[in-house]
Design an enzyme around this catalytic site. Structure first.
Site, PDB file in Angstrom:
ATOM      1  CB  CYS A  40      80.919  74.016  21.903  1.00 29.06           C
ATOM      2  SG  CYS A  40      81.706  72.933  23.097  1.00 29.06           S
ATOM      3  CB  CYS A  99      83.066  69.648  21.472  1.00 33.23           C
ATOM      4  SG  CYS A  99      82.147  70.570  22.689  1.00 33.23           S
TER       5      CYS A  99
END
Lengths: 341, 78
Positions: free
Chosen positions: B13, B10
């Site tokens: 991240c 994501c």
């Protein structure tokens, strides 16, 4: 120590300022539009501009306040605590609790898979886990406050109650259908390390800081959608032929609700982006039930989330999940159209 | 120091990995930084919210993107 005192004081100062501005929005809009911009009363253009100048600060103020409050409240909750609370709960009670916790637990859709695995690994029934996963995106504080601001508190409360009902019943049905065989096989082999990270207790000052951080993060991300949405709403104020949409999606047509849901699934938007569109739809004669169904479909049943879930669920499970939630949303839509709310 | 950034890909991240690399470079410490994207391995750390940060085998952060100073502090104390 002085910093800590300062952060406890800030909310009060800002709240006073907030109340002052909020209670004078009408006067501020009048001042800006008629005095500063020198526009003449009564024309379509002036009306649109006034609507925009009035609506933007109103929605922003409500948004900042509610996101802050929710941010602070959520600092008491976490996925780990929620999992612990749900362990060993009986089926129906578990669904109810999971749905309510779905609203309160901080959750990002990119964490859906680890969260799903963590819950299943702890022995929480699939249906209870799904109540959580359905409620978390479906009932959204930003949507709540925008609905309240644009349509009144009655609509906002209805939204929460029906959203909860969909999450509870859908999770319950999913459990009763015994869909475990349609979960990817490796899911049940996951062994997680439970004593992963000790959570440290936050002070009140920490929690207030969390609230401010949340406002910065969320409002920073969505303000542009709100601006665009209100601009669209303001532009539509008097320009789009009034009964155009009403003819396709108005009261008389039974297919309005299913059509709205079908249209909503491939659309992916955060709740903030969709509400102004809902406002425009309703202004143009689409009924509340249809508009709510459309909104729930966009935020609760999104294609990207379905694709994420494909990692852990077989397609049969996903098909049944979508069918159940869509049925729930359809019923909510029909109910409100019938009640003429 | 052995650092692992846990995340399935994501936006947050990726940001955390980038931030970690910058902070480590700034601190000038010896460290290996590894991005763990396999969900099965992520689960073994007991992390339910991504992004997560593991330093020397211990989870020090989960579910949020820290600020630069907060991350620095986490790495210094680990």
């Amino acid at each position: 120590m002085r910093d800590r005192f300062k952060i406890l004081l800030w909310p009060f100062v800002l709240l006073a300022l907030w109340i002052l501005i909020y209670n004078n929005l009408h006067e501020i809009a009048d001042l800006v539009v008629y005095r500063l911009m020198g526009l003449k009363e009564g024309t379509h253009l002036t009306e649109s501009i006034w609507f925009f100048i009035f609506e933007v600060p109103k929605v922003m103020l409500l948004l900042v306040l509610i996101v802050f409050i929710v941010g602070v409240i959520r600092s008491w909750f976490s996925a780990e605590k929620t999992r612990k609370a749900l362990e060993g709960k009986s089926l129906f009670a578990g669904n109810v609790m999971a749905s309510v916790l779905g609203i309160l637990t901080p959750f990002c859709s990119c964490s859906a898979i680890p969260l799903f695995l963590g819950f299943v690994e702890a022995g929480i029934p699939i249906g209870v886990t799904f109540s959580f996963l359905i409620a978390a995106p479906l009932i959204n504080e930003v949507a709540l406050i925008l609905l309240a601001g644009l349509f009144g508190w009655k609509v906002a409360v209805i939204y929460v109650v029906t959203g909860l009902t969909i999450a509870i019943v859908s999770g319950f049905v999913i459990e009763k259908l015994k869909l475990q065989k349609y979960v990817a096989d490796w899911v049940f082999q996951v062994k997680a390390n439970h004593a992963a990270m000790e959570e440290q207790e936050l002070t009140l000052a920490d929690r207030i800081q969390v609230g401010f951080d949340t406002v910065k993060e969320i409002v920073g991300k969505i303000w542009i959608y709100i601006l665009i949405g209100i601009a669209v709403g303001a532009g539509a104020h008097g320009y789009v032929p009034e009964d155009y949409l009403a003819r396709i999606m108005g009261e008389g047509s039974w297919y309005a609700v299913p059509l709205a849901i079908l249209l909503g699934v491939p659309l992916y938007s955060n709740a903030a982006g969709i509400i102004p569109i809902v406002a425009v739809l309703m202004e143009k004669g689409v009924t509340l039930g249809t508009a709510l169904a459309f909104m729930m479909s966009v935020i609760g049943l999104s294609l990207p989330e379905i694709i994420i879930l494909k990692k852990v669920l077989k397609w049969q499970f996903i098909a049944i999940f979508v069918a159940i939630v869509a049925t729930g949303i359809t019923m909510v839509g029909f109910l409100f159209n019938l009640l003429h709310l | 120091m052995e650092i692992k950034v846990l995340g399935t890909g994501c936006a947050k991240c990726k940001k955390l990995e980038e931030l970690t690399r910058n902070v480590v470079a700034e601190m000038g410490v010896e460290a290996t930084i590894e991005k763990v994207e396999d969900i099965y391995k992520i689960m073994q750390f007991g992390v339910m919210r991504t992004p997560g940060l593991v330093v020397n085998g211990k989870v020090v952060l989960s579910g949020k993107l820290p600020g630069t100073s907060e991350l620095k502090e986490l790495l210094e104390n680990a």
